[in-house]
Write an enzyme that holds these catalytic residues in place. Structure first.
Site, mmCIF file in Angstrom:
data_model
loop_
_atom_site.group_PDB
_atom_site.id
_atom_site.type_symbol
_atom_site.label_atom_id
_atom_site.label_comp_id
_atom_site.label_asym_id
_atom_site.label_seq_id
_atom_site.Cartn_x
_atom_site.Cartn_y
_atom_site.Cartn_z
ATOM 1 N N GLY A 74 0.670 -1.180 -0.078
ATOM 2 C CA GLY A 74 0.028 0.009 0.068
ATOM 3 C C GLY A 74 0.652 1.277 0.099
ATOM 4 O O GLY A 74 0.177 2.186 0.051
ATOM 5 N N ARG A 100 3.057 -1.425 -5.925
ATOM 6 C CA ARG A 100 3.013 -0.336 -6.633
ATOM 7 C C ARG A 100 4.260 0.496 -6.521
ATOM 8 O O ARG A 100 4.908 1.052 -7.289
ATOM 9 C CB ARG A 100 1.689 0.454 -6.165
ATOM 10 N N CYS A 135 -15.447 3.641 -27.143
ATOM 11 C CA CYS A 135 -16.741 4.336 -27.288
ATOM 12 C C CYS A 135 -17.286 4.575 -26.016
ATOM 13 O O CYS A 135 -18.373 4.020 -25.804
ATOM 14 C CB CYS A 135 -17.529 3.127 -28.048
ATOM 15 N N GLU A 136 -16.757 5.537 -25.338
ATOM 16 C CA GLU A 136 -17.264 5.789 -24.223
ATOM 17 C C GLU A 136 -16.790 7.132 -23.721
ATOM 18 O O GLU A 136 -15.517 7.409 -23.896
ATOM 19 C CB GLU A 136 -17.087 4.863 -22.960
HETATM 20 N N1 LLP Z 1 -0.939 -6.931 -0.209
HETATM 21 C C1 LLP Z 1 -2.085 -7.204 -0.142
HETATM 22 C C2 LLP Z 1 -2.780 -8.055 0.618
HETATM 23 C C3 LLP Z 1 -3.089 -6.500 -1.312
HETATM 24 O O1 LLP Z 1 -4.249 -6.610 -1.221
HETATM 25 C C4 LLP Z 1 -2.117 -5.532 -1.914
HETATM 26 C C5 LLP Z 1 -3.051 -4.751 -3.010
HETATM 27 C C6 LLP Z 1 -1.026 -5.627 -1.973
HETATM 28 C C7 LLP Z 1 -0.131 -6.196 -1.060
HETATM 29 C C8 LLP Z 1 -0.044 -4.429 -2.738
HETATM 30 O O2 LLP Z 1 -0.525 -3.095 -2.546
HETATM 31 P P1 LLP Z 1 0.379 -1.993 -3.424
HETATM 32 O O3 LLP Z 1 1.976 -2.047 -2.503
HETATM 33 O O4 LLP Z 1 0.668 -2.280 -4.465
HETATM 34 O O5 LLP Z 1 -0.194 -0.762 -3.043
HETATM 35 N N2 LLP Z 1 -5.579 -1.999 -8.250
HETATM 36 C C9 LLP Z 1 -5.683 -0.951 -7.463
HETATM 37 C C10 LLP Z 1 -5.123 -1.097 -5.922
HETATM 38 C C11 LLP Z 1 -5.627 -2.312 -5.341
HETATM 39 C C12 LLP Z 1 -4.656 -3.197 -4.846
HETATM 40 C C13 LLP Z 1 -5.195 -4.235 -4.062
HETATM 41 N N3 LLP Z 1 -4.391 -4.814 -3.259
HETATM 42 C C14 LLP Z 1 -4.947 0.342 -8.108
HETATM 43 O O6 LLP Z 1 -4.866 0.349 -9.282
HETATM 44 O O7 LLP Z 1 -4.593 1.300 -7.531
#
Ligand code: LLP
Length: 465
Positions: A272, A318, A390-391
């Site tokens: 996160g 991320r 198309c949006e």
């Molecule tokens: N660990 C768990 C249990 C998670 O659910 C996630 C992300 C991560 C690690 C990795 O999080 P990061 O460090 O990448 O923020 N698709 C969305 C974000 C949803 C992520 C869900 N889980 C976006 O595009 O921002």
């Protein structure tokens, strides 16, 4: 979010004297003789070789970030019980990416059969892999147990019972990490925050579910309670949210120690960690700052309770791959829309859009963009970069000042698209998903090849060539 889509991204920022680009660009991006290079490769070469849209991953940048997390955590936890960094494969996964990650000393956090099999294909062994998910299939659980994975993060009581049954059938003892909700809600957007109570993930500490699951795990001959897990959200830019969550989970660990005579060896604090998407975003805390803070919380808790320190794991996705990626598009049509007597907005259409980056539509995510193939001239013109779907919500960048002379055939680059771009891509309007290319030291290679219409038709049972 600290800013909204009404904010205007600044006009084509001038590069630094050494050609490097300020803001959210990956480390090796330079503007030389007007043109952007990444990993020492000119964007025009990438476009000639691979076409657009194209995801480009700066290997140097990716691996520097990955190793930085490992070093930061190992350093801060050296006098405690050590640390582990799991790369969250959901952010971007391929065999090549998983190999980098393993070589750089990270483990792999997977959350599906697809990610798991890809990790194995990259040479990962069971002890390199964690498995997540709130609704794992029996097949996924079996696979994990057969490979003796490092840990399985269990999300609910029902799942715990399922894992127990499968473990018993296989004659295995499952390494269980319980995902708990610590009541902390953090992150930029409601949809991507996962630790508050009214959501699908995790066992609530407050409601006693976490305790019940801990008891059941400790009591079972087929389960081994190896850890507690908390993931508090996404795109978090403050270190404090993590410290509050860590505190809550450490308190639970102390109760388990005192009342169930079980010293849970691992504490997994999830991912996160936020990044910059635009020049207007604040600089996020460094990995060292997170690592130090977490170590301080763990150390203090250990001193207070006298309980042996846990191994501490984290799962960044991320913050490793996001800033390392950019997307290249080719400009097609443009048009001006008069907003009022004095203002107009130019729409600049590119050859991709919401199928390769759903984040603006899904989360109102903000990006910025630059003309990549040449030094663009002319006055900054309020522009909206849109896709070819198309949006009308098919927007790549809501408001950006682009040079007046941007025209069909120009290449645009959107930085910070390495995470949750390709992996959330779709075939909407039957567009083929773009390829992913790695650049490093003046050369490029395909990580994931571009999809073709033939690939899509290959799934169509009624199609005849
Ligand atoms: N660990 C768990 C249990 C998670 O659910 C996630 C992300 C991560 C690690 C990795 O999080 P990061 O460090 O990448 O923020 N698709 C969305 C974000 C949803 C992520 C869900 N889980 C976006 O595009 O921002």
């Amino acid at each position: 979010m600290s800013h909204s889509h009404n904010d205007i991204q600044p006009a084509f920022p001038a590069p630094e004297p050494d050609g490097s680009m300020a803001g959210p660009w990956s480390h090796t991006v330079r503007r030389e003789n007007g043109e952007l290079r990444v990993g020492g490769v000119k964007v025009s070469q990438l476009v000639a070789a691979y076409g657009t849209p194209l995801y480009v991953i700066d290997e140097e940048d990716f691996r520097t970030r990955a190793r930085r997390w490992v070093v930061a955590m190992n350093t801060s936890f050296a006098d405690l019980a050590g640390a582990r960094v799991f790369y969250a494969c959901k952010a971007l996964m391929s065999v090549g990416i998983a190999r980098w990650v393993l070589e750089d000393g990270l483990a792999l956090d997977t959350c599906s059969e697809g990610e798991f099999v890809t990790a194995l294909a990259a040479g990962a062994k069971g002890h390199d892999i964690g498995l997540h998910g709130n609704n794992k299939s029996e097949r996924e659980i079996m696979m994990a147990l057969e490979h003796n994975i490092s840990h399985m993060v269990v999300d609910s009581m029902a799942e715990l019972r399922l894992v127990e049954r499968i473990a018993e059938n296989l004659g295995k003892r499952a390494n269980i990490v319980l995902r708990v909700t610590a009541g902390v809600h953090a992150g930029g957007h409601e949809f991507i925050s996962t630790a508050h109570e009214d959501q699908k993930f995790g066992l609530s500490i407050q409601a006693g579910q976490a305790w019940e699951a801990a008891q059941a795990t400790v009591a079972s001959p087929h389960l081994e309670l190896v850890g507690l897990h908390s993931h508090i959200g996404s795109q978090i830019l403050s270190v404090d949210a993590f410290s509050v969550a860590a505190q809550a989970v450490l308190d639970l660990r102390a109760c388990i120690h005192n009342e169930l005579a079980c010293t849970v060896p691992e504490l997994d604090l999830g991912g996160g960690y936020g990044i910059r998407y635009t020049g207007a975003d604040a600089t996020p805390p460094e990995p060292e700052a997170y690592a130090e803070l977490l170590a301080t919380v763990v150390r203090a808790h250990g001193e207070k309770t006298g309980i042996a320190h846990p191994l501490v794991s984290i799962e960044p996705g991320r913050s490793i791959v996001g800033p390392a990626g950019l997307t290249l598009y080719t400009v097609g049509t443009t048009k001006n829309v008069q907003l009022d007597d004095t203002h107009s907005r130019r729409y600049v259409s590119v050859d991709g859009g919401m199928s390769d980056n759903i984040r603006p539509a899904l989360y109102d995510a903000q990006y910025t963009v630059a003309v990549a193939n040449r030094e663009a001239r002319g006055e900054g013109t309020l522009s909206r970069v849109v896709g070819k779907h198309c949006e009308s919500g098919d927007i790549v960048v809501h408001n950006v000042e682009l040079p007046a002379d941007v025209t069909a055939g120009d290449i645009l680059a959107t930085p910070a698209t390495g995470a949750y771009g390709r992996v959330m891509a779709s075939n909407y309007n039957m567009l083929s998903r773009p390829g992913v290319v790695a650049v490093h030291d003046g050369s490029s290679r395909v990580l994931i090849r571009r999809e073709t219409v033939a690939d899509q038709l290959a799934l169509d049972a009624d199609y005849q060539a």
